[in-house]
Write an enzyme that holds these catalytic residues in place. Structure first.
Site, PDB file in Angstrom:
ATOM      1  N   TYR A 136      24.465 121.378  38.563  1.00 28.04           N
ATOM      2  CA  TYR A 136      23.520 121.766  38.056  1.00 28.04           C
ATOM      3  C   TYR A 136      23.788 122.822  36.871  1.00 28.04           C
ATOM      4  CZ  TYR A 136      19.808 119.975  41.252  1.00 28.04           C
ATOM      5  OH  TYR A 136      19.300 119.159  41.588  1.00 28.04           O
ATOM      6  N   LYS A 189      32.662 113.472  46.641  1.00 32.02           N
ATOM      7  CA  LYS A 189      32.827 112.057  45.884  1.00 32.02           C
ATOM      8  C   LYS A 189      34.370 112.052  45.405  1.00 32.02           C
ATOM      9  CE  LYS A 189      31.115 107.926  44.702  1.00 32.02           C
ATOM     10  NZ  LYS A 189      31.400 106.804  45.462  1.00 32.02           N
ATOM     11  N   ASP A 222      27.648 108.576  48.524  1.00 29.15           N
ATOM     12  CA  ASP A 222      26.847 107.384  48.527  1.00 29.15           C
ATOM     13  C   ASP A 222      26.760 107.108  50.138  1.00 29.15           C
ATOM     14  OD1 ASP A 222      29.715 107.114  48.285  1.00 29.15           O
ATOM     15  OD2 ASP A 222      29.410 105.467  47.066  1.00 29.15           O
ATOM     16  N   ASP A 246      20.847 118.674  46.845  1.00 29.67           N
ATOM     17  CA  ASP A 246      19.299 118.494  46.488  1.00 29.67           C
ATOM     18  C   ASP A 246      18.798 117.241  46.814  1.00 29.67           C
ATOM     19  OD1 ASP A 246      16.999 119.224  45.547  1.00 29.67           O
ATOM     20  OD2 ASP A 246      17.518 119.213  43.380  1.00 29.67           O
ATOM     21  N   ASP A 250      16.034 116.057  50.351  1.00 31.06           N
ATOM     22  CA  ASP A 250      15.044 115.343  50.120  1.00 31.06           C
ATOM     23  C   ASP A 250      14.890 114.034  50.782  1.00 31.06           C
ATOM     24  OD1 ASP A 250      14.239 117.375  48.199  1.00 31.06           O
ATOM     25  OD2 ASP A 250      13.662 115.817  46.712  1.00 31.06           O
TER      26      ASP A 250
END
Length: 359
Positions: A136, A189, A222, A246, A250
């Site tokens: 971010y 990742k 993923d 984030d 969601d």
């Protein structure tokens, strides 16, 4: 200072859009729960962000608000609509507050509620999101945004992962897991980003050695998204970096029923901010139709954080009362329109307030 005998002193920030409505509904429920638990009334400290702050100070996040927050241990933040601010004022107040006050942990539970249709009714997990750096751009630089364009046709961004930030968020997740089902999943990742997210993964495992009673494993982000859809019951506490957290939270919120029920707490070791996951929904503003449940549940997290920090049984009781009251109201089939119900914001809130007094 927060002191139960003298009454809590909490900041309150309405924000934009439906913010004033859901914040007022949350204040009403907190006041009811605090009184029912036997504490003195809350002293609310009103502060401005967003369009109200632009009107008063010419700035959506005035320095006066940030300075006042530095004098508080805890506050409630309503949603903001920074996309509608003037083009030269497009600051995201929530992100700036988190960075300025070093609220490095974003804790987002996701669990299905009786009475609310959920795509994954068995889900019951918490995502612990590192809140201060990662991918971010608004939070990872000492100065500047972290994004830049070397040419008109090329845009680049810098990601920052530090050992210190990884260690402190790992401790948050592992402590939380000890009070739940003692299982932490580290999401990264590292197969593609071995130096950055690989560091995150490795430091989490290093910290986990101090918690031998907690089982720790890891997943690529993923794969984690797919597993949340396929088998969410496998997971207890998930810890990950900012952007991944984030997105996954969601997803988990939708799987558990609705983002309208997605609560969150932003915290450091000394301060905490209740903030619902959802946005300002300006089209609903002023119509008494907004769902206040997410912010009410966030306020329960805030009270519980204070109760743990201060070893305060009264605040534990107040937090439990808010959570039980919202849960019981939904289980009774009382919900706002976004959940398929008929209740207005004020009607839902009155039902919650009434149930605060039930055991």
């Amino acid at each position: 200072m927060n002191a139960t005998k003298a009454g809590l002193r909490l900041g309150v920030i309405d924000g934009d859009g439906i913010g004033p409505e859901v914040v007022a509904a949350t204040r009403a429920v907190v006041d009811e729960a605090i009184g029912a638990a036997g504490s003195a009334p809350v002293e609310w400290v009103p502060l401005l962000i967003g369009h109200d702050a632009i009107a008063a100070y010419g700035n959506p996040l005035p320095e006066q608000t940030l300075v006042a927050l530095e004098d508080l241990d805890a506050w409630i933040l309503g949603p903001h609509d920074n996309a509608s601010y003037p083009s030269d004022m497009r600051v995201a107040p929530g992100g700036t507050i988190r960075k300025r006050l070093e609220l490095y942990a974003n804790i987002r539970p996701a669990a299905a509620f009786t009475g609310v249709r959920a795509m994954a009714p068995e889900i019951d997990l918490v995502i612990v999101r590192e809140n201060s750096e990662g991918f971010y751009a608004d939070r990872n630089m000492f100065a500047g945004s972290g994004e830049f364009r070397p040419t008109e046709d090329v845009a680049m961004a810098v990601a920052v992962i530090t050992r210190q930030a990884c260690e402190r968020i790992a401790h948050q997740a592992l402590r939380l897991a000890r009070g739940r089902r003692k299982h932490v999943t580290v999401v990264h990742k590292a197969n593609v980003l071995p130096m950055t997210t690989g560091l995150f993964r490795d430091v989490c495992y290093e910290v986990a050695a101090q918690y031998p009673d907690v089982t720790v494993d890891d997943e690529h982000v993923d794969a984690m998204a797919a597993l949340l859809v396929r088998a969410p019951e496998r997971f207890d506490v998930i810890v990950t970096e900012n952007l991944f957290g984030d997105i996954l939270s969601d997803l988990a919120g939708e799987l558990s029923g609705s983002l309208g029920l997605a609560a969150s707490l932003n915290c450091s070791d000394t301060r905490a901010m209740a903030q619902a996951v959802h946005g300002a929904a300006p089209g609903l503003a002023g119509h008494n139709r907004a769902n206040p449940a997410a912010l009410q549940l966030s306020s329960a997290m805030l009270l519980r954080w204070l109760a743990v920090r201060d070893n305060d049984r009264i605040l534990h009781d107040a937090a439990d009362r808010v959570t039980r009251a919202v849960t019981a109201t939904l289980a009774a089939g009382i919900a706002t329109a976004d959940l398929g119900g008929l209740a207005s914001t004020s009607e839902f809130t009155e039902q919650v307030r009434a149930r605060v007094h039930r055991r």
